[in-house]
Design a protein around this motif. Structure first.
Motif, PDB file in Angstrom:
ATOM      1  N   LYS A  61      49.102  35.127  42.167  1.00 23.74           N
ATOM      2  CA  LYS A  61      49.509  36.240  41.300  1.00 23.74           C
ATOM      3  C   LYS A  61      49.499  35.781  39.847  1.00 23.74           C
ATOM      4  N   ALA A  62      49.202  36.718  38.967  1.00 24.65           N
ATOM      5  CA  ALA A  62      49.209  36.438  37.533  1.00 24.65           C
ATOM      6  C   ALA A  62      49.697  37.676  36.806  1.00 24.65           C
ATOM      7  N   GLU A  63      50.542  37.463  35.797  1.00 28.57           N
ATOM      8  CA  GLU A  63      51.074  38.582  35.014  1.00 28.57           C
ATOM      9  C   GLU A  63      50.927  38.292  33.528  1.00 28.57           C
ATOM     10  N   GLY A  64      50.862  39.364  32.747  1.00 31.28           N
ATOM     11  CA  GLY A  64      50.808  39.207  31.305  1.00 31.28           C
ATOM     12  C   GLY A  64      50.506  40.520  30.624  1.00 31.28           C
ATOM     13  N   MET A  65      50.441  40.470  29.306  1.00 30.42           N
ATOM     14  CA  MET A  65      50.153  41.650  28.491  1.00 30.42           C
ATOM     15  C   MET A  65      48.753  41.522  27.903  1.00 30.42           C
ATOM     16  N   ALA A  66      47.987  42.614  28.003  1.00 31.38           N
ATOM     17  CA  ALA A  66      46.655  42.650  27.396  1.00 31.38           C
ATOM     18  C   ALA A  66      46.423  44.033  26.816  1.00 31.38           C
ATOM     19  N   ALA A  72      49.982  43.112  36.308  1.00 33.01           N
ATOM     20  CA  ALA A  72      50.430  42.272  37.412  1.00 33.01           C
ATOM     21  C   ALA A  72      49.263  42.241  38.394  1.00 33.01           C
ATOM     22  N   CYS A  73      48.587  41.103  38.460  1.00 35.75           N
ATOM     23  CA  CYS A  73      47.339  41.012  39.206  1.00 35.75           C
ATOM     24  C   CYS A  73      47.436  39.990  40.325  1.00 35.75           C
ATOM     25  N   GLU A  74      46.543  40.129  41.303  1.00 33.28           N
ATOM     26  CA  GLU A  74      46.400  39.121  42.334  1.00 33.28           C
ATOM     27  C   GLU A  74      44.921  38.815  42.492  1.00 33.28           C
ATOM     28  N   GLY A  75      44.630  37.542  42.711  1.00 26.19           N
ATOM     29  CA  GLY A  75      43.243  37.112  42.841  1.00 26.19           C
ATOM     30  C   GLY A  75      43.179  35.667  43.284  1.00 26.19           C
ATOM     31  N   VAL A  76      42.144  34.955  42.849  1.00 25.47           N
ATOM     32  CA  VAL A  76      41.984  33.546  43.220  1.00 25.47           C
ATOM     33  C   VAL A  76      42.036  32.693  41.960  1.00 25.47           C
ATOM     34  N   ALA A  77      42.573  31.493  42.106  1.00 20.77           N
ATOM     35  CA  ALA A  77      42.605  30.556  40.977  1.00 20.77           C
ATOM     36  C   ALA A  77      41.175  30.119  40.678  1.00 20.77           C
ATOM     37  N   LEU A  78      40.803  30.133  39.411  1.00 21.93           N
ATOM     38  CA  LEU A  78      39.459  29.724  39.019  1.00 21.93           C
ATOM     39  C   LEU A  78      39.171  28.312  39.496  1.00 21.93           C
ATOM     40  N   VAL A  79      40.139  27.423  39.427  1.00 26.30           N
ATOM     41  CA  VAL A  79      39.928  26.041  39.861  1.00 26.30           C
ATOM     42  C   VAL A  79      39.568  26.003  41.346  1.00 26.30           C
ATOM     43  N   VAL A 129      43.105  33.059  36.607  1.00 32.31           N
ATOM     44  CA  VAL A 129      42.937  33.813  37.850  1.00 32.31           C
ATOM     45  C   VAL A 129      41.777  34.789  37.705  1.00 32.31           C
ATOM     46  N   LEU A 130      40.902  34.786  38.695  1.00 34.29           N
ATOM     47  CA  LEU A 130      39.820  35.757  38.792  1.00 34.29           C
ATOM     48  C   LEU A 130      40.304  36.858  39.734  1.00 34.29           C
ATOM     49  N   THR A 131      40.310  38.087  39.242  1.00 31.21           N
ATOM     50  CA  THR A 131      40.915  39.178  40.012  1.00 31.21           C
ATOM     51  C   THR A 131      40.028  40.410  40.077  1.00 31.21           C
ATOM     52  N   ARG A 132      40.291  41.210  41.097  1.00 26.83           N
ATOM     53  CA  ARG A 132      39.690  42.547  41.235  1.00 26.83           C
ATOM     54  C   ARG A 132      40.768  43.616  41.259  1.00 26.83           C
ATOM     55  N   ARG A 133      42.042  43.171  41.372  1.00 29.75           N
ATOM     56  CA  ARG A 133      43.157  44.111  41.533  1.00 29.75           C
ATOM     57  C   ARG A 133      44.275  43.799  40.552  1.00 29.75           C
ATOM     58  N   CYS A 134      44.723  44.839  39.849  1.00 31.01           N
ATOM     59  CA  CYS A 134      45.885  44.721  38.965  1.00 31.01           C
ATOM     60  C   CYS A 134      46.753  45.954  39.154  1.00 31.01           C
ATOM     61  N   ASN A 135      48.050  45.755  39.061  1.00 26.51           N
ATOM     62  CA  ASN A 135      49.029  46.842  39.197  1.00 26.51           C
ATOM     63  C   ASN A 135      48.814  47.642  40.481  1.00 26.51           C
TER      64      ASN A 135
END
Length: 173
Positions: A61-66, A72-79, A129-135
């Protein structure tokens, strides 16, 4: 008073210096090897945004303001993606690997770069985080299909929208 001959200190000082130099070139108990070709993939590595590979990776999970919106997103760690793609070794980076970088490119030509050292958990440990889904929903067309989220940065300049490719290569100097 007895006078000390300076030459009697030279050999012990040289030996002591050699011991310190040998210790400085060790990493995790193993001597540092210059040009360890097995640890550095030759040239550039194109990282595929392959659904099968991405589905096998742990979700984070990753969160922040843009741009004024809380995400609030979920995805995979780039590493994790770089390691699963063979673009980055599983063991801690060292030597020539420290000069490599991941460049993320968007459909509109926008690019952002990350050094592998800043992504490596044993060094910079920067969450990306590389994501396809947020909120709770798929990304809208103007942001997707893929997006990078980089929590903790002062501004979202490297939060690349519309990610179309990721390439790992040596940094140009």
């Amino acid at each position: 008073m007895r006078r000390i001959d300076r030459r009697s200190f030279v050999l012990p000082l040289l030996l002591l210096g050699a011991c310190f130099a040998a210790q400085a070139h060790k990493h995790d108990g193993a001597p540092h090897k210059r040009g360890d070709a097995a640890a550095v993939p030759p040239g550039a590595v194109e990282v595929k945004l392959d659904e099968a590979v991405l589905a096998k990776l742990p979700q984070v999970k990753a969160e922040g303001m843009a741009h004024g919106r809380k995400l609030a997103c979920e995805g995979v760690a780039l590493v994790d993606l770089l390691r699963a793609s063979g673009a980055m070794p599983a063991e801690p980076l060292r030597g020539a690997q420290l000069s490599r970088m991941a460049q993320v490119r968007a459909r509109d030509g926008y690019r952002a770069a990350f050094s592998l050292g800043e992504l490596d958990p044993s060094l910079g440990n920067r969450p990306v985080v590389l994501t396809r889904r947020c909120n709770g929903a798929e990304l809208p067309a103007e942001d997707g299909p893929w997006r990078l989220i980089v929590p903790g940065e002062s501004r979202p300049a490297r939060w690349v929208r519309q990610v179309e490719s990721i390439r790992v290569s040596d940094a140009e100097v």
